[in-house]
Enzyme design. Structure first.
Site, PDB file in Angstrom:
ATOM      1  N   HIS A 139      43.808  58.130  65.756  1.00 49.75           N
ATOM      2  CA  HIS A 139      43.529  56.901  64.999  1.00 49.75           C
ATOM      3  C   HIS A 139      44.090  55.731  65.810  1.00 49.75           C
ATOM      4  CE1 HIS A 139      44.262  53.957  61.726  1.00 49.75           C
ATOM      5  NE2 HIS A 139      43.420  54.659  60.971  1.00 49.75           N
ATOM      6  N   ASP A 216      51.794  62.077  64.235  1.00 46.95           N
ATOM      7  CA  ASP A 216      51.162  61.241  63.216  1.00 46.95           C
ATOM      8  C   ASP A 216      50.677  62.189  62.118  1.00 46.95           C
ATOM      9  OD1 ASP A 216      49.519  59.783  61.620  1.00 46.95           O
ATOM     10  OD2 ASP A 216      48.220  59.039  63.220  1.00 46.95           O
ATOM     11  N   GLN A 219      47.443  62.193  57.941  1.00 48.03           N
ATOM     12  CA  GLN A 219      46.386  62.964  57.270  1.00 48.03           C
ATOM     13  C   GLN A 219      46.824  64.359  56.859  1.00 48.03           C
ATOM     14  OE1 GLN A 219      43.482  61.931  56.202  1.00 48.03           O
ATOM     15  NE2 GLN A 219      43.505  59.910  57.154  1.00 48.03           N
ATOM     16  N   LYS A 242      48.290  57.585  50.969  1.00 48.16           N
ATOM     17  CA  LYS A 242      47.315  58.665  51.152  1.00 48.16           C
ATOM     18  C   LYS A 242      47.743  59.917  50.391  1.00 48.16           C
ATOM     19  CE  LYS A 242      45.972  57.155  55.789  1.00 48.16           C
ATOM     20  NZ  LYS A 242      44.651  56.547  55.607  1.00 48.16           N
ATOM     21  N   CYS A 382      38.473  53.828  62.515  1.00 42.92           N
ATOM     22  CA  CYS A 382      39.622  53.426  63.361  1.00 42.92           C
ATOM     23  C   CYS A 382      39.857  54.441  64.474  1.00 42.92           C
ATOM     24  CB  CYS A 382      40.893  53.250  62.544  1.00 42.92           C
ATOM     25  SG  CYS A 382      40.806  51.865  61.422  1.00 42.92           S
TER      26      CYS A 382
END
Ligand code: PLP
Length: 425
Positions: A139, A216, A219, A242, A382
């Site tokens: 991303h 990261d 997600q 999220k 993104c």
């Protein structure tokens, strides 16, 4: 009893408990509405999840009864607010594998967490000619801060490529990660392909060469059990919004030895021990990295989101989403020529499904679906470099969460069929 599956998703050997989706949906007031005359089907949780009543009530409760600034006040409301804020920190520490609370830093989101690292750790440790390794499936939040760091420090930005199946191609990892590599930054789960990456394996390779590993988890944290140490990470970033929590709250977890040696990122109130005009000393962890008044209400309500996830069980959530994804693959295959990006094996991926139609543009797909009450996302997500690698300008992306069920996949597929009729395809 728990065991580690490949990709370091912690699973239990007990069978998963099926989620009671009808009961869960009743906890999310926003889902009980019609959009353009149709019952809302929300399949855009990879962009931002909806909030259960518990989270909404926690925000209201805070502002109605408990609000004050935190940490310095000596009155009851200040104490209540501080207690609530720090309670969430302890909860996050438990949620990511039982780490020390001072290793949990609140930010405004995964984006700020990654920027903090690029400046505070990066500017201190990356020098001319050093290398920063990311992957082709990142991303922008995990590309731009490293690109900027490379520019500032005259370092080299390298990428781990992806295979045609949407996995990381690790065949040349040894030549990509070298003794000049200072940072390997990668996503645990791709926001476009859904791929779950073998982070622990890559972390081991990175550590052998002396690099640190930044994960990261924006997600993955909402959908799977995260044990930051089992991942082999040095730093992990994710966002509350999220994972059922409020917007404007993010987490940066880091190993305390590394956090201790880093200078602060934002400066001002709260992050200092003593300020003189000729000398300033920093506050202890985690406060050194939390300058100014934070999103107090948001952090406090994030605790309610984590409790909600705990109640359902991350293992059960992951299983539920795998079932929906498997069903979605089956049903979407009824549409000739529709291409699903990323791993085709459900066990290798999360419940984020990017697809393209051979004729109809993703923006038209999204607009048509919205006119039937179905919310998905369309665009580059993104991840423009990934789109270029895939040879696409955009994809349509449907992503599921705890409140979705198979009937919503039926609604999606039926609507896509109607769309093709409408466009004369
Ligand atoms: N990383 C990934 C993989 C994401 O999907 C996102 C958001 O979509 C981010 C980072 C940035 O998260 P935020 O916008 O909450 O800072």
């Amino acid at each position: 009893m728990s065991s580690k599956t490949k990709n370091n998703i912690v699973s239990t050997i007990e069978p998963p408990v099926e989620l009671d989706v009808a009961a869960i949906r009743a906890d999310f007031p926003i889902l009980d509405q019609k959009i353009n005359g149709h019952t809302l089907v929300y399949l855009d949780s990879a962009a931002s999840s909806q909030k259960p009543r518990e989270v909404i009530n926690a925000l209201l409760e805070h502002y109605r009864h408990n609000h004050s600034n935190i940490h310095r006040g000596l009155h009851t409301l200040a104490e209540r607010s501080t207690e609530g804020y720090e309670k969430t920190r302890s909860h996050v520490a438990q949620f990511i594998g039982g780490v020390p609370t001072e290793e949990v830093i609140f930010t405004s989101g995964a984006t700020e967490s990654l920027n903090l690292l690029a400046y505070a750790w990066g500017d201190l440790n990356v020098h001319e000619g050093d290398e920063i390794v990311i992957t082709e499936m990142e991303h922008h939040a995990n590309i731009v801060p490293w690109f900027q760091l490379a520019q500032r420090r005259k370092a080299i930005l390298k990428t781990i490529p992806i295979t045609v199946c949407g996995h990381l191609d690790l065949s040349n990892l040894d030549t990509i990660i070298t003794p000049r590599t200072k940072i390997v930054a990668l996503c645990h789960m791709s926001n476009v392909l859904g791929t779950i990456n073998p982070v622990a394996e890559i972390a081991e390779a990175a550590h052998k060469k002396g690099a640190i590993v930044v994960v990261d988890a924006a997600q993955s944290a909402p959908h799977t059990t995260i044990d930051v140490r089992a991942l082999g990470a040095d730093f992990v970033a994710f966002s509350s919004h999220k994972m059922l929590g409020p917007t404007g709250v993010g987490v940066l977890w880091g190993r305390s030895e590394l956090l201790e040696e880093m200078p602060p990122f934002n400066t001002g109130g709260e992050m200092i021990r003593e300020v003189r005009f000729d000398k300033i000393t920093w506050n202890e962890l985690p406060h050194k990295f939390e300058a100014g008044t934070p999103n107090i209400a948001g952090v406090i309500a994030f605790d309610a989101a984590l409790s909600y996830l705990d109640k359902l069980g991350m293992y059960n959530i992951h299983h539920h989403e795998m079932e929906i994804t498997r069903y979605a693959f089956e049903r979407l295959s009824e549409l000739d020529g529709l291409e699903i990006q990323g791993p085709q094996v459900v066990e290798d991926r999360g419940g984020t499904i990017s697809f393209t139609d051979p004729v109809i543009h993703p923006h038209d797909i999204s607009t048509f679906l919205d006119s039937h009450g179905i919310a998905i996302r369309a665009g580059h997500h993104c991840a423009q470099p990934l789109m270029r690698v895939m040879g696409k300008v955009a994809t349509a992306r449907a992503s599921c969460y705890v409140y979705n069920d198979k009937s919503e996949i039926d609604a999606l597929v039926d609507c896509l069929k109607d769309m093709r009729k409408y466009f004369g395809v």
